[in-house]
Scaffold this motif. Structure first.
Motif, PDB file in Angstrom:
ATOM      1  N   UNK A   6      86.328  46.599   8.791  1.00 27.17           N
ATOM      2  CA  UNK A   6      84.939  46.874   9.126  1.00 27.17           C
ATOM      3  C   UNK A   6      84.401  45.767  10.027  1.00 27.17           C
ATOM      4  N   UNK A   7      83.606  46.167  11.022  1.00 27.62           N
ATOM      5  CA  UNK A   7      83.049  45.198  11.951  1.00 27.62           C
ATOM      6  C   UNK A   7      82.004  44.335  11.263  1.00 27.62           C
ATOM      7  N   UNK A   8      81.908  43.088  11.703  1.00 31.06           N
ATOM      8  CA  UNK A   8      80.886  42.176  11.201  1.00 31.06           C
ATOM      9  C   UNK A   8      79.521  42.603  11.726  1.00 31.06           C
ATOM     10  N   UNK A   9      78.509  42.608  10.868  1.00 33.17           N
ATOM     11  CA  UNK A   9      77.170  43.008  11.283  1.00 33.17           C
ATOM     12  C   UNK A   9      76.510  41.879  12.077  1.00 33.17           C
ATOM     13  N   UNK A  10      75.920  42.229  13.202  1.00 36.45           N
ATOM     14  CA  UNK A  10      75.199  41.271  14.035  1.00 36.45           C
ATOM     15  C   UNK A  10      73.747  41.710  14.157  1.00 36.45           C
ATOM     16  N   UNK A  11      72.838  40.930  13.597  1.00 37.97           N
ATOM     17  CA  UNK A  11      71.408  41.164  13.781  1.00 37.97           C
ATOM     18  C   UNK A  11      70.978  40.471  15.069  1.00 37.97           C
ATOM     19  N   UNK A  12      70.541  41.261  16.032  1.00 37.29           N
ATOM     20  CA  UNK A  12      70.170  40.685  17.326  1.00 37.29           C
ATOM     21  C   UNK A  12      68.940  39.801  17.177  1.00 37.29           C
ATOM     22  N   UNK A 321      69.785  55.394   9.255  1.00 36.25           N
ATOM     23  CA  UNK A 321      70.902  54.677   8.653  1.00 36.25           C
ATOM     24  C   UNK A 321      70.353  53.655   7.658  1.00 36.25           C
ATOM     25  N   UNK A 322      70.912  53.631   6.484  1.00 37.95           N
ATOM     26  CA  UNK A 322      70.424  52.717   5.457  1.00 37.95           C
ATOM     27  C   UNK A 322      70.626  51.252   5.847  1.00 37.95           C
ATOM     28  N   UNK A 323      71.639  50.979   6.689  1.00 34.26           N
ATOM     29  CA  UNK A 323      71.918  49.586   7.082  1.00 34.26           C
ATOM     30  C   UNK A 323      71.384  49.237   8.464  1.00 34.26           C
ATOM     31  N   UNK A 324      70.623  50.145   9.072  1.00 35.17           N
ATOM     32  CA  UNK A 324      70.067  49.857  10.390  1.00 35.17           C
ATOM     33  C   UNK A 324      71.086  49.823  11.510  1.00 35.17           C
ATOM     34  N   UNK A 325      72.245  50.431  11.304  1.00 35.28           N
ATOM     35  CA  UNK A 325      73.343  50.431  12.272  1.00 35.28           C
ATOM     36  C   UNK A 325      72.915  51.168  13.539  1.00 35.28           C
ATOM     37  N   UNK A 326      73.111  50.574  14.714  1.00 41.29           N
ATOM     38  CA  UNK A 326      72.823  51.243  15.986  1.00 41.29           C
ATOM     39  C   UNK A 326      74.046  51.960  16.542  1.00 41.29           C
ATOM     40  N   UNK A 338      79.102  44.850  14.764  1.00 35.87           N
ATOM     41  CA  UNK A 338      78.295  46.058  14.701  1.00 35.87           C
ATOM     42  C   UNK A 338      76.833  45.651  14.839  1.00 35.87           C
ATOM     43  N   UNK A 339      76.192  46.085  15.914  1.00 39.90           N
ATOM     44  CA  UNK A 339      74.866  45.591  16.267  1.00 39.90           C
ATOM     45  C   UNK A 339      73.790  46.303  15.455  1.00 39.90           C
ATOM     46  N   UNK A 340      72.829  45.520  14.985  1.00 42.35           N
ATOM     47  CA  UNK A 340      71.721  46.049  14.193  1.00 42.35           C
ATOM     48  C   UNK A 340      70.411  45.506  14.744  1.00 42.35           C
ATOM     49  N   UNK A 347      66.457  46.684  23.558  1.00 41.85           N
ATOM     50  CA  UNK A 347      67.578  45.754  23.672  1.00 41.85           C
ATOM     51  C   UNK A 347      67.821  45.436  25.136  1.00 41.85           C
ATOM     52  N   UNK A 348      67.966  44.159  25.432  1.00 36.02           N
ATOM     53  CA  UNK A 348      68.325  43.710  26.782  1.00 36.02           C
ATOM     54  C   UNK A 348      69.735  43.146  26.725  1.00 36.02           C
TER      55      UNK A 348
END
Length: 467
Positions: A6-12, A321-326, A338-340, A347-348
């Motif tokens: 599973x990809x690591x979650x990245x909060x921008x 999405x419950x996890x805010x996945x984009x 995985x960008x959130x 997003x820029x």
């Protein structure tokens, strides 16, 4: 193929629009703490070693425009080809993907935007005197549950205006971020390159669910059947004519008999949902790995639509999405993220031209869009604006190209962190990316660079031509 983790979650990292507005104010002193924080965030996130992504929140006006425009992309994608073509023509839009292909994973509707140079969002800020307190949307919020069907009809009528208004506002966000980047890197030319060209490409994009493809295929088969029924009488008329006139078989042209063959072939074809679903490949990506080759890309947070209860209620039934996945994925160093971000953010994203023009001080983003294989009825809608320099802008790579590519390759080959499976996955991704050194040469214009990039990704013999 190796099993992927599973990809690591990245909060921008996020900036408010009021932060950007403060940065542009001539009354703000250079040593202001808030101003320093904004510039530090831009440098950290968009600079070398950063993610190459930045979210902008609390933007006045544009949130409501996003909620009105994005659902239209699915409606357009599911229309029959003649109806959609006429609507696009009426609103000055076109498509840059083959919309007649029923198993396409993406439908895209594009329009060229021309910016006057006037920053309307900044003027709005100045008029409301809200720099230090954030913003409240000045428009009536769109009914996001889609219960009022007349609103949907009105919005399709205003398709071109919505694309143009939201697109120009998003151009302004990109210009303001480019201005901030110029301050950070010193002596920058990003804002000037964007404003000198004054034009950007906007794309309203629908990422198909599996159910969408089934609906499209059913409509196509139904249309073909109606057309074939209309022409099916012709061969029988020919047979009757042959008998009455005693014509020999060689007098009948081969193309006159084509409808008979078509009817025979079509009658044995399984047009049920089950039959069609088996023909749709289940890919793990909606869009393959790539770099954007412009200066900056500005995109909305995506809207997800659920399509589980029939075509009518697919249009505005939003799925959260419950996890805010984009479902935007980022490859940075040797990791997949995985960008959130929040649904109302914009997003820029840094493109390769900004990377080159900044002599490697900014970090372009290798990215893809993943497909939720466990949810076959979920589609993804987004709106994207691509900012670029003029086509005749000269690009210099003397102090950039080889150093950055060699460093990136070194990081992949020598890192000891992670598993063997991750290494295999990284190599598979990199094999799909034509190296920058093969697409860029000293003194090349941006037009030549974009042409070479497109050719090596998707042209004849291109690395991703069959993806």
């Amino acid at each position: 193929m190796a099993k992927t983790a599973a990809a690591t979650v990245l909060d921008i990292a996020e900036l408010s629009f009021s932060d950007l507005a403060l940065l542009q104010s001539p009354e703000t002193p250079a040593d202001d703490s808030r101003r320093r924080r904004v510039l530090d965030t831009v440098a950290t996130e968009l600079g070398r070693g950063g993610s190459g992504l930045l979210a902008i929140a609390e933007v006045p006006r544009v949130g409501a425009l996003r909620r009105r425009l994005l659902p239209l992309s699915r409606r357009l994608a599911l229309m029959d080809y003649p109806t959609r073509s006429q609507i696009l023509k009426n609103h000055g839009l076109a498509s840059d993907v083959p919309l007649k292909k029923p198993d396409r994973s993406v439908s895209s509707f594009a329009k060229l935007l021309r910016h006057s140079g006037k920053l309307s969002l900044l003027e709005l800020v100045n008029n409301t005197h809200s720099i230090n307190h954030g913003f409240v949307c000045l428009e009536k919020i769109y009914d996001s549950d889609g219960s009022d069907e007349s609103n949907c009809d009105d919005d399709m009528v205003n398709l071109g205006e919505l694309v143009n208004e939201l697109g120009l506002y998003m151009m302004e966000l990109g210009i303001l971020i480019a201005r901030a980047c110029d301050i950070v890197i010193g002596g920058g030319q990003l804002e000037q390159s964007i404003t000198d060209f004054g034009t950007a490409k906007a794309r309203l994009i629908h990422y198909h669910s599996e159910l969408d493809n089934i609906i499209i295929r059913e409509k196509e088969n139904s249309t073909k059947k109606r057309l074939l029924k209309k022409v099916a009488v012709k061969p029988y008329q020919l047979v009757s004519q042959r008998r009455s006139r005693s014509l020999c078989s060689c007098c009948i042209k081969s193309e006159d008999m084509t409808p008979v063959v078509a009817i025979k072939d079509n009658s044995s074809r399984d047009t049920s949902v089950q039959g069609q679903a088996s023909e749709i490949p289940r890919l793990n990506l909606w869009q393959g790995w790539h770099y954007d080759f412009g200066i900056l890309t500005v995109l909305t947070a995506p809207l997800f639509l659920s399509a589980s209860e029939g075509e009518k209620c697919l249009i505005n039934q939003e799925y959260h999405h419950s996890n805010g996945h984009t479902h935007l994925q980022l490859c940075n160093g040797r990791k997949i993220f995985s960008v959130r971000c929040s649904p109302e953010s914009f997003i820029v994203q840094v493109g390769e031209a900004a990377d080159i023009l900044s002599s490697g001080k900014l970090n372009s983003t290798l990215h893809s869009v993943s497909r939720p294989l466990s949810f076959t009825d979920i589609s993804r809608e987004t709106f994207v604006v691509f900012l670029q320099p003029s086509w005749d802008k000269t690009l210099s790579c003397s102090s950039y190209c080889l150093d950055t590519e060699e460093q990136s390759s070194h990081n992949i080959e020598t890192s000891t962190a992670g598993s063997c499976d991750e290494d295999v996955r990284m190599q598979e991704i990199l094999e799909k990316i034509p190296p920058l050194s093969s697409r860029l040469r000293e003194g090349m214009t941006f037009a030549e660079f974009s042409q070479q990039t497109t050719k090596q990704y998707y042209g004849g013999g291109g690395i991703q031509q069959n993806n």
